[in-house]
Scaffold this active site. Structure first.
Site, mmCIF file in Angstrom:
data_model
loop_
_atom_site.group_PDB
_atom_site.id
_atom_site.type_symbol
_atom_site.label_atom_id
_atom_site.label_comp_id
_atom_site.label_asym_id
_atom_site.label_seq_id
_atom_site.Cartn_x
_atom_site.Cartn_y
_atom_site.Cartn_z
ATOM 1 C CG HIS A 121 10.388 -35.360 40.906
ATOM 2 N ND1 HIS A 121 9.180 -35.332 40.251
ATOM 3 C CD2 HIS A 121 10.974 -34.161 40.644
ATOM 4 C CE1 HIS A 121 9.047 -34.170 39.613
ATOM 5 N NE2 HIS A 121 10.131 -33.441 39.852
ATOM 6 C CD GLU A 122 14.073 -32.655 42.504
ATOM 7 O OE1 GLU A 122 14.734 -32.334 41.492
ATOM 8 O OE2 GLU A 122 12.998 -32.093 42.810
ATOM 9 C CG HIS B 141 14.423 -33.121 37.282
ATOM 10 N ND1 HIS B 141 13.762 -32.827 36.114
ATOM 11 C CD2 HIS B 141 13.558 -32.803 38.284
ATOM 12 C CE1 HIS B 141 12.548 -32.360 36.394
ATOM 13 N NE2 HIS B 141 12.406 -32.340 37.699
ATOM 14 C CG HIS C 236 16.444 -35.483 30.994
ATOM 15 N ND1 HIS C 236 15.257 -34.789 30.867
ATOM 16 C CD2 HIS C 236 16.912 -35.599 29.723
ATOM 17 C CE1 HIS C 236 15.033 -34.515 29.588
ATOM 18 N NE2 HIS C 236 16.024 -34.994 28.881
#
Length: 596
Positions: free
Chosen positions: A387-388, A391, A394
């Protein structure tokens, strides 16, 4: 002896390299002085922004100053998060926050002064070739102009600002400080005080009596304060309606969507499409009832474990390898950047004494992103890692493909990349799993994400829409009205297979997000957009990956809805939510087959 190691005891390869951002404390001090000098220069431009050359120079100063302040702020606070008890970095963090406020104050004249230009002057600035880098900034200012009031009216609204915080502040004090919950018996018969933090733990208990008692105790407590809490929520809704009318928006909902330039249809499509797919939720509730082996499914059974806790011991090295394997569909370039992050000091891995809890991805433009973890060797931590890193990548792609102004993506887009990574990890693990128990554990983990992130957040979004519309129509919202609206929505969303206990009618009173109005729908749209991307990538391969990487590289260079649309996810249509519902249906089907 504390079982949590000191910071100095954590091996260097498990610590992030903040020196990549700021080389040393001395370098930080020097950069701080540079920023202080630049702040003084801002005043030179005041009253001169009708001249394109002055405006350009002012924007350039704003960029230079903001970038310095961002680096100083991020570094100081990440140092503070390494060990929150360390006084040196507490003070550095405070110093950086003060600098940030000082910068905002020094530049606060820019937007009002640009907006005071006539429409002709503003159009000339937008079309000026020397200002092409700032065209989007100027277009955004022009878009907001219709909702900016006269100088004296804006000053008046600014003074009302602190009063407008009152509903949220009062709710926070009531909810976190003044409200006392009774004691509840745990599984071992011990009397334990109910708290916000323990409530979900009680609801996850295998003992149904424990769940039921905690549920009743929670809502009885809120019920005793129903009049005060209804007044507080009403005040917040009235505040929103006041601002929307003062700033000439058609409604409070449209005012809140305006900042991200999101069409109203995105919000209404979400609610309408979820309504159409509520039979899937009813099927999931029937399955839940069957798996729990109960005659009636109650609201306090929603978090009860459906399968025996399946222990998956996953070391950090295994987690990295599995995450990388699961993200292979995104192509070699993405994997290379991911590996670079794993190998080169992007991640602070383990808990240490005083370290900030939780996880996040952060950083400053011009340097690689950073990820803070508190890794445990379990499934949850592996999902947090992917998940991190979603980020982080991105941010990496945005920063390396956009200039400083256009790199920052919106909150509306923020959860897409992180949730997509989770969807690909889940798909990979489900395909690889041969143990029926493990498979069922993963399926329930994923199905519950749909229930809590898509269905539940959409129900919250619908509640917010109804209460604002009623207020706008001049209708009252008594405690009984709020409770009836909320209760009826639960009946609609969970269906006749569920006993919707009367107590749930008070749940509206404990949702902090209702004081950050019209925010929760972003959880549901972000999850749906990510699920849609994952489906396209797994079904189509290379063309979908190309579109998705284009999305990552776009940063904030256009409005969120346009960035997604170009990448193949049109949030103004029901299609992405339909695709997410197809994935949810497939999960339920797989679970039903495993329970035959």
């Amino acid at each position: 002896m504390s079982s949590v190691p000191k910071r100095s005891e954590i091996a260097p390869e498990f610590r992030w390299k903040l020196e990549d951002l700021v080389a040393s404390q001395q370098a930080w001090n020097e950069e701080y002085e540079v920023a202080k000098q630049l702040i003084k220069k801002a005043a030179d431009f005041e009253g001169k922004l009708s001249d394109p050359k002055q405006l350009k120079a002012c924007f350039e100063l704003e960029d230079e100053l903001s970038l310095h302040v961002e680096r100083l702020y991020v570094y100081a606070n990440m140092k503070h998060h390494e060990d929150t008890a360390e006084p040196e970095f507490q003070s550095l963090s405070d110093k950086s926050k003060k600098l940030s406020v000082e910068t905002s104050e020094a530049l606060s004249f820019v937007t009002p002064e640009v907006l005071s230009l006539s429409d002709e002057q503003l159009d000339a600035m937008i079309n000026n070739p020397d200002l092409v880098v700032y065209r989007k900034t100027l277009e955004e200012m022009r878009r907001q102009k219709a909702h900016i009031l006269s100088k004296s009216e804006e000053a008046l609204l600014a003074q009302v600002g602190s009063i407008s915080q009152a509903p949220n502040t009062i709710f926070g004090m009531l909810n976190n400080a003044d409200m006392k919950f009774p004691k509840v018996k745990d599984e071992n018969g011990n009397e334990v005080e109910l708290t916000h933090g323990r409530y979900i733990q009680f609801l996850e208990s295998k003992d149904r009596e424990v769940r039921k008692n905690a549920f009743k105790a929670m809502y009885d407590t809120y019920g005793k304060l129903r009049n005060t809490l209804a007044s507080t929520l009403n005040a917040n809704v009235t505040k929103n309606v006041f601002y929307s009318r003062a700033r000439k928006y058609p409604s409070a909902l449209e005012m809140s969507l305006f900042s991200d330039n999101i069409p109203k249809e995105v919000y209404t499509n979400l609610i309408d499409t979820i309504h159409k797919h509520l039979p899937l939720m009813y099927r999931y509730m029937e399955l839940r009832k069957k798996l729990l082996g109960v005659d009636e499914l109650h609201m306090y059974d929603l978090f009860a474990p459906l399968v025996e806790e399946f222990k998956l011991d996953i070391t950090y090295e295994e987690a990295k390898a599995t995450v990388k394997e699961s993200l292979k569909p995104l192509g070699q370039d993405y994997l290379n950047v991911l590996q670079n992050g794993f190998d080169n000091g992007w991640i602070d891995v383990y808990e240490n004494e005083g370290k900030r809890s939780g996880a996040y991805s952060w950083g400053a433009y011009g340097t690689h992103p950073y990820v803070l973890l508190n890794h445990k060797d379990n499934l949850n931590s592996m999902f947090t890692l992917t998940h991190e890193m979603g980020h982080a990548l991105h941010s990496y792609y945005s920063d390396t493909n956009q200039n400083y102004r256009d790199a920052q993506y919106t909150i509306f887009l923020a959860e897409v990349a992180s949730t997509l990574n989770e969807a690909l990890l889940m798909d990979y693990m489900l395909k690889k799993s041969t143990d029926p128990k493990e498979k069922m554990y993963l399926l329930t983990y994923y199905a519950d994400q749909f229930r809590t992130t898509v269905f539940r957040q959409t129900m919250f979004a619908e509640f917010e829409k109804i209460v604002h519309e009623r207020t706008e129509a001049g209708e009252s919202l008594t405690p009984a009205d709020l409770s009836k609206i909320y209760y009826d929505l639960n009946v609609l969303y969970y269906g006749s297979g569920m006993v919707v206990d009367k107590d749930i009618e008070m749940e509206w009173a404990r949702i902090p997000h209702f004081y950050t109005s019209f925010y929760v729908y972003k959880y549901a749209t972000g999850f749906s957009a990510a699920t849609s991307f994952a489906k396209q990538i797994l079904d189509e391969g290379a063309p979908a990956v190309e579109r998705y990487l284009g999305f990552l590289k776009s940063g904030g260079s256009d409005y969120s809805i346009n960035i997604l649309k170009r990448a193949g996810v049109d949030m103004s249509s029901p299609e992405p939510i339909e695709q997410a519902m197809a994935v949810f249906e497939d999960l339920i089907t797989q679970m039903e087959q495993l329970t035959k």
